[in-house]
Every structure is written in structure tokens, then in C-alpha cells.
Design a protein around this motif. Structure first.
Motif, short mmCIF file in Angstrom:
data_model
loop_
_atom_site.label_atom_id
_atom_site.label_comp_id
_atom_site.label_asym_id
_atom_site.label_seq_id
_atom_site.Cartn_x
_atom_site.Cartn_y
_atom_site.Cartn_z
N THR A 144 38.06 45.98 46.34
CA THR A 144 39.32 45.38 45.92
C THR A 144 39.03 44.39 44.81
N SER A 145 40.06 43.79 44.27
CA SER A 145 39.86 42.83 43.19
C SER A 145 39.32 41.51 43.69
N ALA A 146 39.23 41.34 45.00
CA ALA A 146 38.80 40.04 45.52
C ALA A 146 37.46 40.09 46.21
N HIS B 102 40.94 39.53 40.01
CA HIS B 102 42.40 39.47 40.05
C HIS B 102 42.96 38.35 39.17
N ALA C 258 36.61 43.10 35.64
CA ALA C 258 37.86 43.22 34.88
C ALA C 258 37.62 43.93 33.55
#
Length: 383
Positions: free
Chosen positions: A7-9, A25, A144
Motif C-alpha cells: 500500500t502507499s503507507a 501517499h 511515488a
């Protein structure tokens, strides 16, 4: 090896510890208005030469003494605007890192031990009186950017997307003190082999009149000044038909330290392997650390110890030194086939890639490209 999409986290893959947090994120993607077409990109990536072609975007974070780290974004890869009085241009207050993104056979994209790069960048920043970027921001910036420019990750043999995070003093101020304004940027470049000749033994010039760093200096930090200091000796190496330069220690001028951009290993005829110890003037290479782990697990006798040049010369002459190799993120593991200087010129072994060097390189690249099991959790999934 984990196949769970991160996930982005959270970070996928660890060094045996807890899952790393990522701030991907937090990065706002501001799409480039000049992104290359599929055809233009394909042409540029057809035969990538190290550090000459760059992707459409870059990741960026700004720091101020009053506001801390802010404005996390992915934006168009474009020239940086600096005032002529920017502190970095006068006092060299900057640090950088280097790591790669690898495409696996299933199309997923991974990087290798990025938390080690984050920690080293923080250590370099401390030495250069720069702010320490949190690990979550370091991981997030890479995630990212690679996700934004995923089409730029090459899939050919010995290819990867080279990632260059760097931090510099951007404050407009000519006073000699730590800057109160700093920029952190990550750029990316599709690359093939580091040496234009590909993966084959290189010639090394052992410089005895110059030193890369000394006790109490910045040798352990990854900063531009260390590399600038290596460029004149590097020219000397080129003039003598060598691809790279090896530095001796600054105290006695008798012991191997490191190459201009890589750590060095010496393999004995008895199978033992030695590398210079981390003494404050040698860069703590992520690849170096990994090589030591792999060799130790294979049951080899491994030593981190001072290595006198005289010992290596004698060993090459009497056969007790069988191989010499260098390692680093850009070149991975590179066999050394010749050591030369003003008063000697010696062939290493038979001048070809040795068995230990080949094994180490195969093990390491096998993990990085997903061909071998990642027993240590060294890989971190980006896509």
C-alpha cells in the motif's frame, strides 16, 4: 519472496525487522506537460548508457529551519532554479544516494535494501550539517517517483532504473553556517552496465600521490566533495589505460581503502576473502555489506582488516592472491583483472573473472532480479 502489492503507507520487504512506514501517499503528483511519447521513450531506452537519459518526473521535498519538511511532490523533471548565492554553490553542503529499481519476470518492480540507503543518507546529512530526511519520506519519494514513471523501468538483461536521491543547501546566503533552506530531490535514469565494456575484468590504477579522504573527514559520507577529490587521480588512471582508481589510506599511504566509487575485496588462493575495515574514511557500501553476508553464509572465511598494498603485490606475484573485485550499487560486482601503478603492473589471476567473483555477482543479481530466493527480506516492492 513476498508477492503482496504494498500500500502507499507500508513497505514490502524488511531487513528482518518490522515493516517500514512509507510516506508515498503524501506526494502530490503534478504531471509533466512534456512527457515523452511511447515511441520517444522506447528509442531513448533502446541502449541506455549510464546517467545520460532521465525519466519525465522527479520527486521533491522542501525543508526550512522554521517549517521542517514540507511540500512533498512528484513534478516535471526540469532544471532547478538557484540563486548564484545559493550556499551549495559556495560551500558544497550536499549529500546523495544511489539505488536501483529492478523489473522482475512477472512485471513487478522492486528495489534493494532502500532503508539502508535512507540510513546512510541520514548519516551523511549529519556529517554535512544538513537536516535528516525521515526514512518514511525517503521510501515514499522512491515509491511515488517509480510508480509515476513506471514505463521507464527497463526489462532487459543487466538493465535497471537508477535512482539518485540528493539533498543540497538552497538558501541564498554567503555566510559560513548550516543552511536554513534545503531541497531534497530524486531523479531517475534507465541504465545498462556501468562500464561501457560490460561485465568483464577492469584495470585499476593504484594512486599513491593523492588521497580520497582522511581521518575525521567526510570519507564515510556520500557527498560530492569526496568524488570531486577523486577526479584528478581518475584522469591519471585513464592516462595509464585503466578504468578506475584505487586509493590508499591517508595516514600510512600503504593500505588499500576504496576505489573512486566502489569498495574493494581481495580473494586469497585459500578461498578466504578480505576487505578494508570501516575506519571513518571508507564509504559503508550497501553492496559491500550484502557481499559480506553472502560470503559468510557460504562458509567462507571473511575478514574486515587493513590490507597492505605490499601484501597484495606479493600475493599476485606468488599466487596467494587469486582474485580482486570491486562492488557498488552502480556496477554491482566488477572483476578486477589488472592492478597497476608507477612502479608495478600486475595481472590478477589469469586476467579473467574469478570463480568467487562470479559466484558473488550471480547470487546478488539473482536476488535483485527475482531469480533467486530473497532469504533476508532485502527486496522492497515498488509496483
Amino acid at each position: 519472496m513476498s508477492t503482496t502489492t504494498p500500500t502507499s503507507a507500508t513497505a514490502a520487504g524488511t531487513d528482518g525487522g518490522p515493516v517500514r512506514e512509507s510516506a508515498a501517499h503524501a506526494f502530490e503528483v503534478r504531471a509533466s506537460d512534456t512527457a515523452r511519447s511511447d515511441a520517444e521513450r522506447a528509442a531513448l531506452m533502446e541502449a541506455p548508457v549510464f546517467g545520460t537519459v532521465f525519466t519525465d518526473h522527479m520527486a521533491r521535498v522542501t525543508w526550512t529551519a522554521d517549517g521542517g519538511w514540507r511540500d512533498h511532490r512528484v513534478e516535471k523533471h526540469a532544471p532547478l532554479q538557484l540563486n548564484p548565492a545559493a550556499a551549495v554553490l559556495h560551500y558544497g553542503q550536499e549529500v546523495f544516494e544511489g539505488l536501483k529499481a529492478y523489473q522482475h519476470a512477472d512485471g513487478s518492480v522492486w528495489t534493494f535494501r532502500p532503508w539502508a540507503n535512507a540510513a546512510r543518507m541520514a548519516a551523511s546529512a549529519r556529517r554535512l550539517a544538513l537536516p535528516e530526511l525521515p526514512e518514511a519520506d525517503f521510501l515514499g519519494s522512491i515509491e511515488a517517483l517509480v510508480r509515476t514513471d513506471a514505463a521507464w523501468v527497463p526489462s532487459g538483461a543487466e538493465t535497471s532504473l537508477y535512482l539518485r536521491p540528493f539533498m543540497f543547501a538552497s538558501e541564498t546566503f554567503l555566510g559560513v553556517r548550516p543552511a536554513r533552506e534545503v531541497e531534497y530531490v530524486v531523479i531517475a535514469s534507465p541504465v545498462g552496465p556501468y562500464f561501457s565494456s560490460g561485465v568483464k575484468p577492469v584495470a585499476i590504477w593504484v594512486v599513491q600521490d593523492y588521497h580520497r579522504a582522511g581521518p575525521g573527514g567526510t570519507g564515510f559520507a556520500k557527498c560530492g566533495g569526496n568524488y570531486a577529490a577523486s577526479l584528478l587521480p581518475q584522469q591519471e588512471a585513464y592516462a595509464h589505460g585503466c578504468e578506475q582508481v584505487c586509493f590508499l589510506d591517508a595516514v600510512t599511504n600503504t593500505e588499500l581503502e576504496e576505489l573512486g566509487g566502489m569498495n574493494v575485496f581481495v580473494v586469497g588462493a585459500d578461498g578466504s576473502v578480505s576487505t578494508p575495515p570501516l575506519n571513518g574514511s571508507i564509504l559503508e557500501g550497501v553492496t559491500r555489506s550484502s557481499v559480506l553476508t553472502l560470503l559468510g553464509e557460504a562458509g567462507r572465511e571473511v575478514h574486515e582488516r587493513p590490507i597492505p598494498l605490499a601484501e597484495v603485490r606479493a600475493g599476485l606475484e606468488d599466487g596467494s592472491v587469486a582474485e580482486v573485485f570491486a562492488c557498488g550499487t552502480a556496477a554491482v560486482v566488477t572483476p578486477i583483472g589488472r592492478l597497476a601503478s608507477g612502479d608495478f603492473d600486475l595481472t590478477v589471476g589469469d586476467g579473467e573473472t574469478g570463480a568467487v567473483t562470479a559466484w558473488v555477482r550471480d547470487q546478488l543479481t539473482g536476488i535483485q532480479y527475482g531469480r533467486a530466493e530473497d532469504r533476508h527480506g532485502w527486496m522492497h516492492r515498488l509496483i
